[in-house]
Motif scaffolding. Structure first.
Motif, short mmCIF file in Angstrom:
data_model
loop_
_atom_site.label_atom_id
_atom_site.label_comp_id
_atom_site.label_asym_id
_atom_site.label_seq_id
_atom_site.Cartn_x
_atom_site.Cartn_y
_atom_site.Cartn_z
N HIS A 50 131.45 -61.87 -3.53
CA HIS A 50 131.00 -61.68 -4.89
C HIS A 50 129.58 -61.46 -4.79
O HIS A 50 128.71 -62.10 -4.32
CB HIS A 50 131.25 -62.86 -5.78
CG HIS A 50 132.46 -63.30 -5.97
ND1 HIS A 50 133.52 -62.82 -6.73
CD2 HIS A 50 133.31 -64.31 -5.27
CE1 HIS A 50 134.80 -63.28 -6.77
NE2 HIS A 50 134.56 -64.39 -5.86
N GLY A 51 129.41 -60.17 -5.55
CA GLY A 51 127.71 -59.70 -5.24
C GLY A 51 127.47 -58.94 -4.06
O GLY A 51 128.35 -59.05 -3.05
N GLY A 66 124.35 -61.94 -2.39
CA GLY A 66 125.54 -62.34 -2.92
C GLY A 66 125.84 -63.75 -2.82
O GLY A 66 125.02 -64.59 -2.42
N LEU A 67 127.07 -64.10 -3.08
CA LEU A 67 127.51 -65.54 -3.24
C LEU A 67 128.05 -65.81 -1.66
O LEU A 67 128.77 -65.40 -1.33
CB LEU A 67 128.93 -65.46 -4.23
CG LEU A 67 129.19 -67.09 -4.63
CD1 LEU A 67 128.01 -68.01 -4.98
CD2 LEU A 67 130.48 -66.86 -5.41
N ALA A 96 128.37 -79.99 0.26
CA ALA A 96 129.06 -79.03 -0.14
C ALA A 96 128.20 -78.05 -1.01
O ALA A 96 128.10 -78.69 -2.20
CB ALA A 96 130.30 -79.31 -0.58
N LEU A 97 128.07 -76.83 -1.12
CA LEU A 97 127.08 -76.05 -1.39
C LEU A 97 127.29 -74.71 -1.86
O LEU A 97 128.26 -74.05 -0.97
CB LEU A 97 125.58 -76.10 -0.88
CG LEU A 97 125.23 -77.35 -0.55
CD1 LEU A 97 123.79 -77.14 0.42
CD2 LEU A 97 124.69 -78.27 -1.44
N LEU A 98 126.92 -74.18 -2.73
CA LEU A 98 126.97 -72.54 -2.92
C LEU A 98 125.68 -71.83 -2.94
O LEU A 98 124.72 -72.63 -3.53
CB LEU A 98 127.76 -72.28 -4.29
CG LEU A 98 129.18 -72.66 -4.62
CD1 LEU A 98 129.93 -72.25 -5.81
CD2 LEU A 98 130.04 -71.79 -3.32
N SER A 99 125.49 -70.63 -2.48
CA SER A 99 124.33 -70.18 -2.64
C SER A 99 124.44 -68.76 -3.19
O SER A 99 125.53 -68.17 -3.07
CB SER A 99 123.53 -70.12 -1.58
OG SER A 99 124.06 -69.17 -0.39
N THR A 108 112.17 -58.33 0.34
CA THR A 108 112.25 -59.62 -0.32
C THR A 108 113.60 -60.11 -1.02
O THR A 108 114.30 -59.14 -1.64
CB THR A 108 111.33 -59.68 -1.25
OG1 THR A 108 110.01 -59.23 -0.82
CG2 THR A 108 111.00 -61.13 -1.91
N THR A 109 113.95 -61.18 -0.43
CA THR A 109 115.38 -61.69 -1.04
C THR A 109 114.91 -63.37 -1.47
O THR A 109 114.24 -63.88 -0.56
CB THR A 109 116.31 -61.85 0.13
OG1 THR A 109 116.74 -60.50 0.53
CG2 THR A 109 117.68 -62.43 -0.46
N LEU A 110 115.64 -63.44 -2.64
CA LEU A 110 115.45 -64.85 -3.33
C LEU A 110 116.80 -65.38 -3.12
O LEU A 110 117.57 -65.01 -3.61
CB LEU A 110 114.54 -64.96 -4.60
CG LEU A 110 114.54 -66.27 -5.51
CD1 LEU A 110 113.19 -67.04 -4.59
CD2 LEU A 110 114.31 -66.18 -6.64
N THR A 111 116.89 -66.78 -2.35
CA THR A 111 118.17 -67.33 -2.26
C THR A 111 118.07 -68.75 -3.03
O THR A 111 117.46 -69.71 -2.74
CB THR A 111 118.64 -67.57 -0.88
OG1 THR A 111 118.68 -66.56 -0.08
CG2 THR A 111 119.95 -68.29 -0.81
N LEU A 112 119.19 -68.79 -4.05
CA LEU A 112 119.13 -70.10 -4.79
C LEU A 112 120.38 -71.00 -4.29
O LEU A 112 121.45 -70.29 -4.12
CB LEU A 112 119.15 -69.78 -6.32
CG LEU A 112 118.14 -68.91 -6.97
CD1 LEU A 112 118.42 -68.72 -8.42
CD2 LEU A 112 116.91 -69.58 -6.88
#
Length: 244
Positions: A50-51, A66-67, A96-99, A108-112
Motif C-alpha cells: 500500500h503506497g 509506503g506501508l 508488532a508494528l506498522l510503519s 528525504t524520507t520520513l518514516t512513522l
C-alpha cells in the motif's frame, strides 16, 4: 490490554506469509558493553503493498516509502547482586508494528511507526530483595528521518517511545568513503525511569552487494541511575541486515 500478547503471537505466526512480500528485510543486532550488559534483537520488516514503495538499493538503508509491517524480538541481560548474591536480570521485548514511509523529497524520507510492545523482566536467582517478575504491554511509536543527498553521505535521526521500555534518541551521519563503505559519527541517548545512558561513537557500514550489509559501532557511553555516580559503559555493536 490483556489480549495484546495474543495479538503478538498472531503476528509471529503470520511472518512466513509476510516474508513472501517484496522488499522483505531482516536485521540482527548484538550489543555488548564493558559493564557486562548484553542486548540482542531480531527485526523483520516487509512491504504490505500500500503506497509507493521505493526499492532498497546500495545507497539506502531505511528510506522505503509506503506501508510496511515490522516485528521485533529483543532480549537484554545484565548482572545483579541482590542480597550479595550474584545473579542475572533478563528483559524480553516483543513488538508488532506498522510503519509508513513518506517521501518528503527525492533525498528525504520520513518514516512513522506505531503499534504494541510487550515486555517481561525477571531476576534469577530470586532473593529476599530481588524485584518481582513483571509482564507489561503498552504503546510504541517512533519517527525516523533519513536524508541522503547525492554524493554527500546519509544523515539519519530516530526518536522512539516505548510505553513499557526505554525512550531512545539517536543521530548518525555516514560519509561515503567508497561505493561499498560508509563511515561517520553517531550519538544516542536512552532513558527509562531514573535510568539514563548517553553515548558518542563511530559507525561503519560495509555493503556486500545490494542485499547484505554489515554495520559496526564502537561508542564511549556513560550511564546513570538516579543520583548515583555515572558509570562508564562503553560498548561495541554489530548489526547484520539482509534484503530478500
Amino acid at each position: 490490554m490483556k489480549y495484546a500478547p495474543m495479538a503478538l503471537l498472531a503476528a509471529i505466526v503470520s511472518i512466513p506469509a509476510w516474508a513472501c512480500a517484496q522488499d522483505f528485510e531482516a536485521l540482527v543486532i548484538g550489543n555488548v558493553d564493558r559493564n557486562g550488559s548484553n542486548f540482542y534483537m531480531l527485526s523483520l520488516r516487509g512491504d504490505l503493498g500500500h503506497g509507493a514503495a521505493d526499492g532498497i538499493g546500495g545507497t539506502e538503508r531505511n528510506a522505503v516509502g509506503g506501508l510496511r509491517f515490522r516485528f521485533d524480538a529483543a532480549m537484554t541481560t545484565y548482572d545483579t547482586n541482590y542480597n550479595n548474591v550474584p545473579g542475572t536480570g533478563t528483559g524480553r521485548t516483543y513488538r508488532a508494528l506498522l510503519s509508513y514511509g513518506i517521501p518528503v523529497s527525492d533525498m528525504t524520507t520520513l518514516t512513522l511507526t506505531g503499534g504494541i510492545s510487550h515486555r517481561t523482566v525477571d531476576v534469577r536467582p530470586v532473593t529476599l530483595n530481588s524485584p518481582d517478575d513483571t509482564s507489561d504491554t503498552g504503546e510504541f511509536v517512533s519517527v525516523e528521518l533519513e536524508y541522503s543527498p547525492v554524493g554527500a553521505g546519509t544523515f539519519q535521526a530516530l526518536a522512539e517511545h516505548d510505553g513499557v521500555a526505554a525512550d531512545y534518541l539517536s543521530a548518525t551521519y555516514l560519509f561515503d568513503l567508497s561505493s561499498n563503505l560508509r563511515l561517520g559519527p553517531t550519538v544516542n541517548h536512552v532513558s527509562e525511569g531514573d535510568y539514563s545512558r548517553k553515548a558518542v561513537g563511530l559507525s561503519a557500514v560495509y555493503f556486500v552487494g545490494d542485499q547484505f550489509e554489515i554495520k559496526a559501532t564502537a561508542a564511549g557511553a556513560e550511564q546513570q541511575v538516579g543520583g548515583n555516580k555515572p558509570v562508564d559503559v562503553d560498548y561495541f555493536e554489530l548489526q547484520l541486515r539482509t534484503v530478500f
